[in-house]
Write an enzyme that holds these catalytic residues in place. Structure first.
Site, PDB file in Angstrom:
ATOM      1  N   ALA A   1       0.841  -1.190   0.000  1.00  0.00           N
ATOM      2  CA  ALA A   1       0.000   0.000   0.000  1.00  0.00           C
ATOM      3  C   ALA A   1       0.879   1.245   0.000  1.00  0.00           C
ATOM      4  O   ALA A   1       2.024   1.195   0.429  1.00  0.00           O
ATOM      5  CB  ALA A   1      -0.889  -0.004   1.236  1.00  0.00           C
TER       6      ALA A   1
ATOM      7  N   GLY B   1       0.879  -5.174   1.023  1.00  0.00           N
ATOM      8  CA  GLY B   1      -0.340  -5.301   0.226  1.00  0.00           C
ATOM      9  C   GLY B   1      -0.087  -5.954  -1.118  1.00  0.00           C
ATOM     10  O   GLY B   1      -0.991  -6.572  -1.701  1.00  0.00           O
TER      11      GLY B   1
ATOM     12  N   GLU C   1      -0.326  -9.526  -0.357  1.00  0.00           N
ATOM     13  CA  GLU C   1      -1.735  -9.835  -0.069  1.00  0.00           C
ATOM     14  C   GLU C   1      -2.543  -9.936  -1.377  1.00  0.00           C
ATOM     15  O   GLU C   1      -3.410 -10.807  -1.526  1.00  0.00           O
ATOM     16  CB  GLU C   1      -2.314  -8.777   0.871  1.00  0.00           C
ATOM     17  CG  GLU C   1      -1.727  -8.852   2.283  1.00  0.00           C
ATOM     18  CD  GLU C   1      -2.171  -7.698   3.148  1.00  0.00           C
ATOM     19  OE1 GLU C   1      -2.868  -7.960   4.142  1.00  0.00           O
ATOM     20  OE2 GLU C   1      -1.828  -6.539   2.820  1.00  0.00           O
TER      21      GLU C   1
ATOM     22  N   GLU D   1       4.833  -5.054   7.368  1.00  0.00           N
ATOM     23  CA  GLU D   1       3.993  -4.043   8.032  1.00  0.00           C
ATOM     24  C   GLU D   1       4.376  -3.858   9.501  1.00  0.00           C
ATOM     25  O   GLU D   1       4.324  -2.752  10.036  1.00  0.00           O
ATOM     26  CB  GLU D   1       2.514  -4.448   7.947  1.00  0.00           C
ATOM     27  CG  GLU D   1       1.870  -4.246   6.579  1.00  0.00           C
ATOM     28  CD  GLU D   1       2.080  -5.416   5.633  1.00  0.00           C
ATOM     29  OE1 GLU D   1       1.367  -5.488   4.622  1.00  0.00           O
ATOM     30  OE2 GLU D   1       2.981  -6.241   5.879  1.00  0.00           O
TER      31      GLU D   1
HETATM   32  N1  T1G Z   1       4.574   3.551   0.053  1.00  0.00           N
HETATM   33  C1  T1G Z   1       5.012   4.782  -0.317  1.00  0.00           C
HETATM   34  N2  T1G Z   1       6.299   5.074  -0.696  1.00  0.00           N
HETATM   35  C2  T1G Z   1       7.150   4.046  -0.700  1.00  0.00           C
HETATM   36  C3  T1G Z   1       6.786   2.726  -0.309  1.00  0.00           C
HETATM   37  C4  T1G Z   1       5.418   2.495   0.060  1.00  0.00           C
HETATM   38  N3  T1G Z   1       4.972   1.291   0.413  1.00  0.00           N
HETATM   39  N4  T1G Z   1       7.873   1.949  -0.406  1.00  0.00           N
HETATM   40  C5  T1G Z   1       8.875   2.740  -0.845  1.00  0.00           C
HETATM   41  N5  T1G Z   1       8.459   3.997  -1.005  1.00  0.00           N
HETATM   42  C6  T1G Z   1       9.239   5.135  -1.509  1.00  0.00           C
HETATM   43  C7  T1G Z   1      10.421   5.506  -0.625  1.00  0.00           C
HETATM   44  O1  T1G Z   1      10.029   6.381   0.392  1.00  0.00           O
HETATM   45  C8  T1G Z   1      11.365   6.165  -1.620  1.00  0.00           C
HETATM   46  O2  T1G Z   1      10.895   7.456  -1.841  1.00  0.00           O
HETATM   47  C9  T1G Z   1      11.133   5.355  -2.887  1.00  0.00           C
HETATM   48  O3  T1G Z   1       9.838   4.746  -2.726  1.00  0.00           O
HETATM   49  C10 T1G Z   1      12.141   4.273  -3.107  1.00  0.00           C
HETATM   50  O4  T1G Z   1      12.222   3.496  -1.934  1.00  0.00           O
HETATM   51  C11 T1G Z   1      -2.563  -3.102   3.268  1.00  0.00           C
HETATM   52  C12 T1G Z   1      -0.978  -1.709   5.032  1.00  0.00           C
HETATM   53  C13 T1G Z   1      10.546  -1.723  -1.431  1.00  0.00           C
HETATM   54  C14 T1G Z   1      12.493  -2.652  -0.319  1.00  0.00           C
HETATM   55  O5  T1G Z   1       6.675  -1.815   4.089  1.00  0.00           O
HETATM   56  O6  T1G Z   1      10.891  -1.642   2.177  1.00  0.00           O
HETATM   57  O7  T1G Z   1       1.043  -2.730   2.380  1.00  0.00           O
HETATM   58  O8  T1G Z   1      12.802   8.687  -0.930  1.00  0.00           O
HETATM   59  O9  T1G Z   1      14.561   4.197  -1.309  1.00  0.00           O
HETATM   60  O10 T1G Z   1      16.075   0.863  -1.327  1.00  0.00           O
HETATM   61  O11 T1G Z   1      -1.401  -4.662   4.423  1.00  0.00           O
HETATM   62  O12 T1G Z   1      11.273   0.826  -0.190  1.00  0.00           O
HETATM   63  O13 T1G Z   1      12.628   8.321  -3.379  1.00  0.00           O
HETATM   64  O14 T1G Z   1      11.014   9.850  -2.200  1.00  0.00           O
HETATM   65  O15 T1G Z   1      13.376   2.387  -0.036  1.00  0.00           O
HETATM   66  O16 T1G Z   1      15.070   0.056  -3.536  1.00  0.00           O
HETATM   67  C15 T1G Z   1       4.161  -2.446   3.236  1.00  0.00           C
HETATM   68  C16 T1G Z   1       8.325  -0.519   2.162  1.00  0.00           C
HETATM   69  C17 T1G Z   1       3.346  -1.192   3.116  1.00  0.00           C
HETATM   70  C18 T1G Z   1       7.670  -1.835   1.949  1.00  0.00           C
HETATM   71  C19 T1G Z   1      12.727  -0.743  -1.921  1.00  0.00           C
HETATM   72  N6  T1G Z   1       5.339  -2.316   2.406  1.00  0.00           N
HETATM   73  N7  T1G Z   1       9.382  -0.246   1.202  1.00  0.00           N
HETATM   74  O17 T1G Z   1      13.906  -0.317  -1.333  1.00  0.00           O
HETATM   75  O18 T1G Z   1      14.105   2.003  -2.418  1.00  0.00           O
HETATM   76  S1  T1G Z   1       1.966  -1.244   4.199  1.00  0.00           S
HETATM   77  C20 T1G Z   1       6.522  -1.989   2.912  1.00  0.00           C
HETATM   78  C21 T1G Z   1      10.607  -0.826   1.316  1.00  0.00           C
HETATM   79  C22 T1G Z   1       0.870  -2.304   3.445  1.00  0.00           C
HETATM   80  C23 T1G Z   1      -1.213  -3.612   3.575  1.00  0.00           C
HETATM   81  C24 T1G Z   1      -0.313  -2.697   4.290  1.00  0.00           C
HETATM   82  C25 T1G Z   1      11.650  -0.410   0.328  1.00  0.00           C
HETATM   83  C26 T1G Z   1      11.814  -1.410  -0.836  1.00  0.00           C
HETATM   84  P1  T1G Z   1      11.885   8.627  -2.084  1.00  0.00           P
HETATM   85  P2  T1G Z   1      13.630   3.041  -1.313  1.00  0.00           P
HETATM   86  P3  T1G Z   1      14.894   0.631  -2.196  1.00  0.00           P
END
Ligand code: T1G
Length: 696
Positions: A64, A105, A108, A128
């Site tokens: 998400a 997500g 999921e 998460e």
């Molecule tokens: N939402 C919004 N922005 C995100 C994002 C996300 N999920 N993931 C990354 N970004 C942005 C980040 O801030 C950065 O922005 C750019 O993307 C590149 O990321 C319903 C509720 C995927 C392993 O927890 O772990 O799903 O700084 O620098 O090193 O159940 O990003 O360029 O402006 O980290 O290649 C669950 C979170 C969400 C994964 C990539 N997902 N992301 O690493 O790049 S909650 C996560 C990461 C959810 C559901 C629930 C890492 C990555 P900017 P980056 P990277």
């Protein structure tokens, strides 16, 4: 956001829906709407036999869009849950074609599909819990139905990713392919479209009771150890436990309710702050500076820091040569490195071949000549300016003109060190944290003349080592250690005023700190800060309050864990602090000598005095431009000083409390305790103007 095309095979036509929302194919309201619409069209289109969902770019989908949380966008229909229900109920087979990563997500969504095909390098996870929430789109209900309770608990409550081979062995994916991911997924989807038996829908899958009834209690114990003070892991476990007593709809409702509770809570807001703060810290003012290639590194000093730094460099696959003054020192460092790798191997964290490969990258020498071909030198010698200047002038002589000279000093003046060389633009500070092969934080200290190429190169180098680099300016103690001084000072003053060491440290542990200031001092060694206090004594204003407690303890040869006693006593080989009545006597004597009447000290006062001392000094550091952002200070404290991630760091914590309230308390302390509590002008300004540190 959703690209849709068809692939036609002899067995039929497949609609391929591609999530295209760079950089991580985050599933925000826009993607949800477009995906819902594309699914409807594919399901209704009689020419389509099956559907494949995949992602453009590096990832399938990383979940998400976190930025939408707590905003109206996150409540915009269709929800991700509705999309997943739609594709699970689809009369046509839906197959997920997964490359890069399927996280949160994104995974999921794949669990809602009838089958999953993975590219061999793909990874899978529900991280998460690291954002203080839980998988809120069915992950806690569908995953255990697919792979079983125990593996699901590990993935959901742990938050770590698994690779495709593991996912396949667990049954999370049906097939792993080296190439032709989408065509393979289409083939599987068409095979499913001609099968008569019902499509596999996890909503109908039975849940198998875990063999070991203790599995949930064990998971809670693990969560308490790994995520101390965090509530999200316990909620994750409760949701999975719910699968044993409820059908999918009841479970989804429970999951939803617990998700809402977490996403609206302070802990998750703090943890999401740190998520984005870590990424903001990586952004340099001069983003376009050319990088210098680092092929080989030299490390001066094979002590605790030097050997740890050498390991973190070898762990990144970079050859490193370790220099020491004498053979005994070199052997001690090499022994420590071997011992460290051997214990990782014993704990199954490292294979023998990897250990040998890393050891092979570490060479040792007593001769500075061995540094003639290195691109970077990290000096980790004794914390004394004259010693460091002597080393830097030797390096100036033996290294190439373009070699970067870095110092691991934790507080000394990088400008003064740079001025002792012929190339101050190549000099920089790289403050690693102990143990350097484990701690993720790296304070990168820019001197007045340090070039932007050198700074950018160290940032890239830090990322390669798996560290979080944070750019800081030159002052005594840079950011982290400079703020620790007033924080520890208040700890010592509170002892004189009536608190015991266990009371001070206990209050901060309950607040969420990994350990309190007194135990931290004992662990780091009280002699280091004692030396710093002695160095500053000649310039310390006589009218300023000064606690003699720590000096008195050191004068008795109690330098902390390494001498078996400091603020606490330690049994041989143990790190467990044991309260020592002798220290209570010593503290009472110091209080009496200082004419301080001792009194009852509340937990609230301990937290306010120590935390607001951090915040006030942090505000000064921001005002002086020693730190670029308030969130950088938060990253430094969470990644380097054991500050609880669920409070978001000292500056975010102050914003959560409310700056007017923080200022009012500091003003009260200023009246009671004098100029040490002079409110920082920036704090006053923000509080008065209704702004927060995060608005800066
Ligand atoms: N939402 C919004 N922005 C995100 C994002 C996300 N999920 N993931 C990354 N970004 C942005 C980040 O801030 C950065 O922005 C750019 O993307 C590149 O990321 C319903 C509720 C995927 C392993 O927890 O772990 O799903 O700084 O620098 O090193 O159940 O990003 O360029 O402006 O980290 O290649 C669950 C979170 C969400 C994964 C990539 N997902 N992301 O690493 O790049 S909650 C996560 C990461 C959810 C559901 C629930 C890492 C990555 P900017 P980056 P990277």
């Amino acid at each position: 956001m959703i690209a849709s095309h068809t692939e036609t095979f002899p067995q039929g036509t497949v609609a391929v829906l591609t999530i295209d929302n760079p950089p991580v194919n985050g599933i925000g309201s826009g993607v949800r709407m477009a995906l819902g619409k594309a699914l409807d069209e594919a399901i209704e289109n009689p020419a389509i036999s099956a559907i494949v969902i995949t992602g453009a770019g590096k990832f399938f989908s990383c979940g998400a869009d976190i930025r939408e949380f707590n905003t109206p966008m996150s409540r915009q229909e269709p929800s991700l849950r509705a999309i997943i229900e739609q594709l699970e109920k689809s009369p046509k087979p839906v197959v997920a074609a997964i490359h890069g990563a399927a996280l949160g997500g994104g995974l999921e969504l794949a669990l809602g599909c009838h089958h999953r095909v993975a590219q061999a390098k793909a990874s899978f996870g529900l991280p998460e819990v690291k954002l203080g929430i839980l998988p809120g789109a069915g992950g806690t209900q569908r995953l255990p139905r697919l792979i079983g309770i125990k593996p699901a608990l590990d993935i959901v409550a742990g938050g770590d990713s698994i690779d495709a081979a593991k996912a396949c062995s667990l049954g999370l994916v049906d097939k792993v392919v080296q190439s032709d991911l989408v065509p393979e997924a289409c083939r599987l989807a068409l095979e499913a479209s001609v099968q008569t038996d019902a499509l596999p829908r996890l909503s109908r899958a039975p849940i198998s009771k875990p063999v070991d009834g203790e599995v949930f209690d064990e998971a809670r114990k693990q969560a308490a150890r790994r995520y101390r003070g965090c509530v999200a892991p316990l909620e994750c476990i409760a949701c999975i436990e719910k699968t044993l007593t409820s059908d999918l709809d009841e479970g989804l409702a429970f999951e939803r309710e617990r998700f809402q509770f977490l996403v609206n809570g302070d802990q998750s807001k703090a943890q999401r702050h740190i998520f984005f703060a870590e990424r903001a810290a990586l952004k340099l003012p001069d983003a376009k500076a050319d990088l210098i290639t680092i092929r080989k590194v030299g490390v001066i000093g094979a002590g605790t820091m030097g050997s740890g730094i050498a390991m973190s460099i070898a762990n990144a696959g970079i050859p490193v040569v370790m220099i020491e003054r004498d053979q005994a020192g070199l052997d001690r460092g090499w022994e420590a490195i071997n011992g460290n790798y051997a214990s990782s191997m014993k704990r199954g964290k490292l294979s023998e071949s990897d250990m040998n490969a890393r050891l092979a990258l570490i060479s040792r020498s007593l001769d500075y000549g061995a540094l003639a071909d290195v691109d970077l030198v990290v000096e980790a010698a004794f914390e004394d300016m004259d010693v460091k200047k002597e080393i830097f002038s030797k390096l100036d002589a033996v290294c190439r003109p373009d070699t970067i000279l870095a110092s691991n000093t934790s507080r000394l003046d990088i400008n003064e060190l740079a001025a002792s060389t012929s190339k101050p633009s190549q000099v920089i500070g790289t403050h690693f944290f102990s143990p350097a092969n484990v701690m993720r934080l790296l304070e990168v200290v820019q001197g007045d003349l340090t070039s932007k190429e050198v700074i950018a190169t160290l940032f890239a180098f830090a990322k390669k080592l798996g560290k979080i680099p944070v750019l800081v300016g030159v002052c005594d103690g840079f950011v982290g250690n400079r703020m620790v001084s007033p924080y520890t000072r208040e700890g010592h003053f509170l002892l004189e005023e009536g608190a015991t060491p266990e009371q001070v440290d206990g209050a901060l542990r309950r607040f969420g700190m990994a350990m309190g200031p007194l135990q931290m001092g004992d662990m780091a060694g009280l002699d280091i800060s004692w030396a710093a206090r002695k160095r500053m004594a000649p310039t310390r204003p006589a009218h300023i309050r000064y606690s003699r407690v720590a000096d008195r303890i050191c004068e008795q040869g109690r330098l902390g864990q390494k001498t078996g006693a400091g603020f606490y006593r330690y049994d041989a080989g143990s790190r467990t602090p044991i309260p020592d009545p002798a220290i209570d006597v010593l503290i009472a004597e110091c209080a009496q000598e200082a004419g301080i009447e001792r009194r009852e000290i509340s937990e609230e006062e301990i937290i306010q005095r120590t935390m607001y001392a951090l915040v006030n000094e942090g505000a000064r550091i921001l005002q002086e431009g020693i730190a670029q952002r308030a969130s950088d200070i938060d990253v430094i404290y969470v990644a380097g000083y054991g500050f609880p991630v669920f409070r978001g760091g000292p500056m975010f914590y102050a914003d959560t409390v409310g700056l007017p309230k923080v200022l009012a308390t500091i003003e009260r302390f200023h009246e009671q305790h004098g100029e040490l509590w002079e409110p920082a002008p920036l704090l006053r300004e923000l509080a008065k103007s209704g702004r927060r540190f995060s608005d800066l």
